[in-house]
Structure formats: C-alpha cells, structure tokens
Design a protein around this motif. Structure first.
Motif, PDB file in Angstrom:
ATOM      1  N   PHE A 194     -65.358  21.226  81.689  1.00  0.00           N
ATOM      2  CA  PHE A 194     -65.175  22.676  81.846  1.00  0.00           C
ATOM      3  C   PHE A 194     -66.494  23.352  82.197  1.00  0.00           C
ATOM      4  CE2 PHE A 194     -65.639  26.855  79.913  1.00  0.00           C
ATOM      5  CZ  PHE A 194     -64.584  27.559  80.479  1.00  0.00           C
ATOM      6  N   PHE A 195     -67.545  23.060  81.431  1.00  0.00           N
ATOM      7  CA  PHE A 195     -68.839  23.702  81.683  1.00  0.00           C
ATOM      8  C   PHE A 195     -69.454  23.221  82.991  1.00  0.00           C
ATOM      9  CE2 PHE A 195     -68.507  24.285  77.048  1.00  0.00           C
ATOM     10  CZ  PHE A 195     -68.750  25.646  76.981  1.00  0.00           C
ATOM     11  N   THR A 196     -69.186  21.968  83.370  1.00  0.00           N
ATOM     12  CA  THR A 196     -69.674  21.459  84.658  1.00  0.00           C
ATOM     13  C   THR A 196     -69.082  22.269  85.804  1.00  0.00           C
ATOM     14  OG1 THR A 196     -69.878  19.219  83.746  1.00  0.00           O
ATOM     15  CG2 THR A 196     -69.822  19.436  86.142  1.00  0.00           C
ATOM     16  N   ALA A 197     -67.782  22.520  85.733  1.00  0.00           N
ATOM     17  CA  ALA A 197     -67.131  23.337  86.764  1.00  0.00           C
ATOM     18  C   ALA A 197     -67.690  24.756  86.758  1.00  0.00           C
ATOM     19  CB  ALA A 197     -65.621  23.358  86.526  1.00  0.00           C
ATOM     20  N   PHE A 198     -67.958  25.269  85.566  1.00  0.00           N
ATOM     21  CA  PHE A 198     -68.454  26.640  85.432  1.00  0.00           C
ATOM     22  C   PHE A 198     -69.827  26.785  86.086  1.00  0.00           C
ATOM     23  CE2 PHE A 198     -70.602  30.121  83.301  1.00  0.00           C
ATOM     24  CZ  PHE A 198     -69.613  31.109  83.245  1.00  0.00           C
ATOM     25  N   TYR A 199     -70.791  25.898  85.716  1.00  0.00           N
ATOM     26  CA  TYR A 199     -72.144  26.099  86.257  1.00  0.00           C
ATOM     27  C   TYR A 199     -72.248  25.692  87.725  1.00  0.00           C
ATOM     28  CZ  TYR A 199     -73.321  21.149  85.078  1.00  0.00           C
ATOM     29  OH  TYR A 199     -73.352  19.779  84.969  1.00  0.00           O
ATOM     30  N   SER A 200     -71.408  24.774  88.185  1.00  0.00           N
ATOM     31  CA  SER A 200     -71.433  24.413  89.608  1.00  0.00           C
ATOM     32  C   SER A 200     -70.934  25.575  90.456  1.00  0.00           C
ATOM     33  CB  SER A 200     -70.573  23.171  89.855  1.00  0.00           C
ATOM     34  OG  SER A 200     -71.095  22.054  89.172  1.00  0.00           O
ATOM     35  N   LEU A 255     -69.085  15.986  91.899  1.00  0.00           N
ATOM     36  CA  LEU A 255     -69.553  16.081  90.516  1.00  0.00           C
ATOM     37  C   LEU A 255     -68.432  16.532  89.589  1.00  0.00           C
ATOM     38  CD1 LEU A 255     -71.938  16.199  88.429  1.00  0.00           C
ATOM     39  CD2 LEU A 255     -72.278  18.567  89.171  1.00  0.00           C
ATOM     40  N   LEU A 256     -67.564  17.411  90.076  1.00  0.00           N
ATOM     41  CA  LEU A 256     -66.434  17.903  89.279  1.00  0.00           C
ATOM     42  C   LEU A 256     -65.298  16.900  89.197  1.00  0.00           C
ATOM     43  CD1 LEU A 256     -66.045  21.595  90.549  1.00  0.00           C
ATOM     44  CD2 LEU A 256     -67.343  20.750  88.628  1.00  0.00           C
ATOM     45  N   ALA A 257     -65.416  15.770  89.876  1.00  0.00           N
ATOM     46  CA  ALA A 257     -64.353  14.765  89.946  1.00  0.00           C
ATOM     47  C   ALA A 257     -63.114  15.339  90.629  1.00  0.00           C
ATOM     48  CB  ALA A 257     -64.010  14.228  88.551  1.00  0.00           C
ATOM     49  N   PHE A 258     -63.356  16.049  91.743  1.00  0.00           N
ATOM     50  CA  PHE A 258     -62.227  16.558  92.521  1.00  0.00           C
ATOM     51  C   PHE A 258     -61.481  15.366  93.122  1.00  0.00           C
ATOM     52  CE2 PHE A 258     -60.137  18.672  96.093  1.00  0.00           C
ATOM     53  CZ  PHE A 258     -59.645  19.815  95.463  1.00  0.00           C
ATOM     54  N   PRO A 259     -60.134  15.402  93.095  1.00  0.00           N
ATOM     55  CA  PRO A 259     -59.354  14.239  93.538  1.00  0.00           C
ATOM     56  C   PRO A 259     -59.772  13.688  94.888  1.00  0.00           C
ATOM     57  CG  PRO A 259     -57.908  15.825  92.517  1.00  0.00           C
ATOM     58  CD  PRO A 259     -59.274  16.475  92.580  1.00  0.00           C
ATOM     59  N   PHE A 260     -59.934  12.366  94.903  1.00  0.00           N
ATOM     60  CA  PHE A 260     -60.187  11.551  96.091  1.00  0.00           C
ATOM     61  C   PHE A 260     -61.598  11.667  96.641  1.00  0.00           C
ATOM     62  CE2 PHE A 260     -55.666  12.902  96.230  1.00  0.00           C
ATOM     63  CZ  PHE A 260     -55.145  11.721  95.720  1.00  0.00           C
ATOM     64  N   LEU A 261     -62.485  12.357  95.916  1.00  0.00           N
ATOM     65  CA  LEU A 261     -63.906  12.255  96.234  1.00  0.00           C
ATOM     66  C   LEU A 261     -64.530  11.197  95.328  1.00  0.00           C
ATOM     67  CD1 LEU A 261     -64.942  15.985  96.763  1.00  0.00           C
ATOM     68  CD2 LEU A 261     -64.306  14.293  98.467  1.00  0.00           C
ATOM     69  N   THR A 262     -65.776  10.843  95.596  1.00  0.00           N
ATOM     70  CA  THR A 262     -66.392   9.704  94.914  1.00  0.00           C
ATOM     71  C   THR A 262     -66.405   9.842  93.397  1.00  0.00           C
ATOM     72  OG1 THR A 262     -67.768   9.062  96.795  1.00  0.00           O
ATOM     73  CG2 THR A 262     -68.582   8.489  94.625  1.00  0.00           C
ATOM     74  N   GLY A 263     -66.800  11.008  92.885  1.00  0.00           N
ATOM     75  CA  GLY A 263     -66.887  11.178  91.441  1.00  0.00           C
ATOM     76  C   GLY A 263     -65.557  11.046  90.725  1.00  0.00           C
ATOM     77  N   PHE A 264     -64.464  11.319  91.427  1.00  0.00           N
ATOM     78  CA  PHE A 264     -63.125  11.266  90.823  1.00  0.00           C
ATOM     79  C   PHE A 264     -62.784   9.860  90.345  1.00  0.00           C
ATOM     80  CE2 PHE A 264     -58.623  10.269  91.710  1.00  0.00           C
ATOM     81  CZ  PHE A 264     -58.015  11.090  90.768  1.00  0.00           C
ATOM     82  N   TYR A 265     -63.176   8.850  91.102  1.00  0.00           N
ATOM     83  CA  TYR A 265     -62.759   7.481  90.797  1.00  0.00           C
ATOM     84  C   TYR A 265     -63.473   6.898  89.591  1.00  0.00           C
ATOM     85  CZ  TYR A 265     -60.323   7.488  95.255  1.00  0.00           C
ATOM     86  OH  TYR A 265     -59.462   7.792  96.277  1.00  0.00           O
ATOM     87  N   SER A 266     -64.585   7.465  89.179  1.00  0.00           N
ATOM     88  CA  SER A 266     -65.303   6.937  88.019  1.00  0.00           C
ATOM     89  C   SER A 266     -65.262   7.893  86.830  1.00  0.00           C
ATOM     90  CB  SER A 266     -66.755   6.629  88.386  1.00  0.00           C
ATOM     91  OG  SER A 266     -67.391   7.748  88.963  1.00  0.00           O
ATOM     92  N   MET A 298     -72.864  20.741 102.293  1.00  0.00           N
ATOM     93  CA  MET A 298     -73.393  19.640 101.488  1.00  0.00           C
ATOM     94  C   MET A 298     -73.298  19.947  99.988  1.00  0.00           C
ATOM     95  SD  MET A 298     -74.274  17.347 103.721  1.00  0.00           S
ATOM     96  CE  MET A 298     -72.911  17.971 104.717  1.00  0.00           C
ATOM     97  N   VAL A 299     -73.642  21.182  99.605  1.00  0.00           N
ATOM     98  CA  VAL A 299     -73.576  21.569  98.195  1.00  0.00           C
ATOM     99  C   VAL A 299     -72.136  21.582  97.717  1.00  0.00           C
ATOM    100  CG1 VAL A 299     -74.046  23.426  96.544  1.00  0.00           C
ATOM    101  CG2 VAL A 299     -75.721  22.883  98.300  1.00  0.00           C
ATOM    102  N   ILE A 300     -71.222  22.049  98.542  1.00  0.00           N
ATOM    103  CA  ILE A 300     -69.803  22.076  98.169  1.00  0.00           C
ATOM    104  C   ILE A 300     -69.280  20.664  97.914  1.00  0.00           C
ATOM    105  CG2 ILE A 300     -67.488  22.451  99.109  1.00  0.00           C
ATOM    106  CD1 ILE A 300     -68.557  24.985  98.094  1.00  0.00           C
ATOM    107  N   ILE A 301     -69.574  19.746  98.829  1.00  0.00           N
ATOM    108  CA  ILE A 301     -69.079  18.369  98.677  1.00  0.00           C
ATOM    109  C   ILE A 301     -69.731  17.704  97.465  1.00  0.00           C
ATOM    110  CG2 ILE A 301     -69.054  16.081  99.733  1.00  0.00           C
ATOM    111  CD1 ILE A 301     -67.011  18.023 100.876  1.00  0.00           C
ATOM    112  N   GLY A 302     -71.047  17.883  97.296  1.00  0.00           N
ATOM    113  CA  GLY A 302     -71.718  17.300  96.140  1.00  0.00           C
ATOM    114  C   GLY A 302     -71.182  17.848  94.836  1.00  0.00           C
ATOM    115  N   SER A 303     -70.921  19.150  94.787  1.00  0.00           N
ATOM    116  CA  SER A 303     -70.408  19.775  93.566  1.00  0.00           C
ATOM    117  C   SER A 303     -68.976  19.347  93.283  1.00  0.00           C
ATOM    118  CB  SER A 303     -70.481  21.301  93.690  1.00  0.00           C
ATOM    119  OG  SER A 303     -71.803  21.740  93.850  1.00  0.00           O
ATOM    120  N   LEU A 304     -68.137  19.269  94.311  1.00  0.00           N
ATOM    121  CA  LEU A 304     -66.752  18.828  94.108  1.00  0.00           C
ATOM    122  C   LEU A 304     -66.701  17.382  93.636  1.00  0.00           C
ATOM    123  CD1 LEU A 304     -64.862  20.436  97.137  1.00  0.00           C
ATOM    124  CD2 LEU A 304     -64.781  21.119  94.736  1.00  0.00           C
TER     125      LEU A 304
END
Length: 329
Positions: free
Chosen positions: A183-189, A144-155, A136-142
């Motif tokens: 960059f910092f979002t990826a770092f702290y996640s 949040l990082l806007a990893f391609p094709f997850l929810t955060g990526f599209y916005s 759950m944390v991995i998916i939520g963090s990815l």
C-alpha cells in the motif's frame, strides 16, 4: 550510503546491498535446521519492508524515496527467505535489479535536467519536457508495484502468495506486513510521479532552458533496462520458480515440509488479488489526498500531535538520531 545515481543504480539495485540476501540464500543448508533463526529472519525482513515503505512515503528527495524503496524490497527478499522460499527471494533479487536500476537512472536524468535539484517540491510539469524519462519512471514504478505482467509482478506477488500458503501465525503476520508495505509503495510511487511530472511547475524560470532528456548512452541504457523491466519476469519465471526446475541444482536446500509452492498455486483466488487491490487502493488514496490537500494540510498544523507524528515518520523514526547520539560517539 550516498553516491551519484549511476553508482546508486549499481549498488542499490544489483550488488552490494543485496549481498546479505544472497548470503542467506546460499546458507539455506544451515537455516533449514534452525527454525528459530528462520522466524527471526522473516520478522526482521517484514518489519524492514513495512517501516521503510512508511518512511519513503514521507520523503521529498526523489533519490531518498527510491533508496527507501530498495530497503523495502530487501525486506521482501529477507522475509521470503524466512519462510523457506529461497528461490523466489533470489528471483525477486534478480528482477529488482532491472526496475530499480531503471528508476535510479531516471532519477539521475531528472536531477541533471533540473540543475542538480532533488526536492520534488521544486519540480512539477516535466511531463512535456521529459516525456522519455516519464515513460521510464512509469514502467519502473509499475514494475515496483507488481503491476500484472510486468517483471516485479512475477516475483513480488509470488513472495506474498507463498508466504500466505505456509498457513502459520507467523506467515500470516508476515503476509499482512508485506501487503501493508505494498500500500505505501503504491502511495509514494504515485506521489513521486505526480509531483515531478503532473503537478504545476514550481521551478525557477531560468532552469527552463536547461531542461533536456539525457544523452544517447544514458537513454540506451535506460531503454535496455526498460525492456527487462517489462519482460524479464515472464521469460525467467519457470526457470527460477517453476515446479521441477533444476536451475539451482543442489545450491538451495529446502525441507520437504517447508515447500509451499503447491499450496500457493491452489490458494483461494482473493489471496492472489489482495496485493493488486491494496496497491490500487494506495494510488486512489494518494489522489484523494491531492483533492483534499488543503484540508489535510491545515488539519495537520491544527493539532500538535499530528505534527509530531509527521516529524516522527519523515525523520526515519529517529533511527539516525538514536544511532548518532547513543552508538557513534
């Protein structure tokens, strides 16, 4: 504001703290006639996004890290409004509710399993003990990082692309701040995931018997948020920001000259890949810092200026201190 993690999942993800963004979006009829106000909103949002992400990278409380990431994402929403991309801002608000609520509930599951411990320096090695929460944390963090094709990526990526596509000095500055915050979002996640789940165990042996996954109702809620954190962006993408969509009707007003969706669609390919590259760079830099952890640790304590700089970042730029001492007597 502080509260139990289910309350944080509600107020930090979907309702109270996002009310200001919704107010600005619904006031688009006013802001479109006030260019200076739009620039101000954009700058405040971008600075909030950037500075909150830096503060989050220096925290040890897992709830504080996720809370500062909320401040950072609110900054994205505000500076999207500052460049007249109200629909994208609302889309990110909508998407953010799912993966941020998932992260907060996951943090609650971790805190409960660790007997109310919130400092990740007293955790570690929970991958085999909390596998469901780890996913759950991995998916939520990815997301949040806007990893391609997850929810955060599209916005989130759309916010950065649309901002760049305005082709003004202000929009370029906002774009740079947004990319730096990525960059910092990826770092702290990555930092949170590593120290909680992947590092060597550092908790009391007596806690081992009480570590367990959350109950059925919590697990079911997290699973629902997991599904939306993966698919919501794809499903509702065309509805919110598709060309010719009548979803908002007359609720949002944008001057024709302020539209940037077509320019963003046909912008240079490297502009679209910069946020992803910067996020991967943040992950890489963190793991390199783990490899050279001892050298970096002793380097910090060798120079007093670096110690002061660390304290400055870890204590939220002394914002709280200034507010308490000078404004709240």
């Amino acid at each position: 504001m502080e509260g139990p993690t289910p309350v944080s999942a509600l107020i930090h993800a979907a309702t109270m703290v996002t009310a200001g963004v919704f107010l600005v979006i619904r006031s688009s009829f006013i802001f479109e006639y006030a260019d200076s106000s739009l620039v101000f909103v954009g700058l405040i949002g971008a600075l909030t996004c950037f500075f909150s992400s830096i503060i989050g990278a220096f925290q040890f409380d897992i709830k504080k890290i996720v809370a500062y990431s909320t401040c950072s994402q609110l900054g994205y929403m505000f500076f999207s409004c500052g460049v007249s991309n109200y629909s994208v801002s609302l889309f990110h608000l909508f998407n953010h509710a799912f993966f941020k609520a998932l992260l907060f509930l996951s943090m609650g599951a971790i805190i409960h399993a660790m007997s109310d411990e919130q400092d990740f320096r007293r955790m570690g090695g929970l991958l085999n003990l909390l596998p469901f929460t780890y996913v759950m944390v991995i998916i939520g963090s990815l997301s949040l990082l806007a990893f391609p094709f997850l929810t955060g990526f599209y916005s989130k990526d759309m916010i950065l692309e649309f901002t760049y596509a305005r082709f003004t000095i202000t929009s370029f500055f906002l774009f740079l701040l947004g990319v730096s915050a990525a960059f910092f979002t990826a770092f702290y996640s990555t930092r949170l995931i590593y120290w909680v789940f992947l590092s060597s165990p550092n908790f009391y042996k007596s806690n081992l018997s009480s570590i367990h996954e959350p109950g059925f109702y919590m697990t079911f809620s997290m699973f629902i948020l997991f599904v939306f954190s993966v698919f919501a962006g794809y499903i509702f993408n065309e509805c919110f920001i598709g060309v010719g969509s009548s979803f908002f009707g007359n609720a949002i007003f944008v001057f024709f000259n302020n539209f940037s969706i077509f320019d963003a669609e046909f912008s240079l390919f490297y502009v679209k890949y910069i946020p992803l590259f910067i996020s991967l760079l943040g992950i890489f830099i963190f793991f390199m810092s783990i490899v050279y952890f001892e050298k970096i640790y002793f380097l910090f304590f060798r120079y007093q200026s670096l110690v002061l700089l660390y304290k400055f970042f870890s204590r939220s730029f002394f914002f709280d201190l200034v507010l308490v001492d000078f404004f709240f007597f």
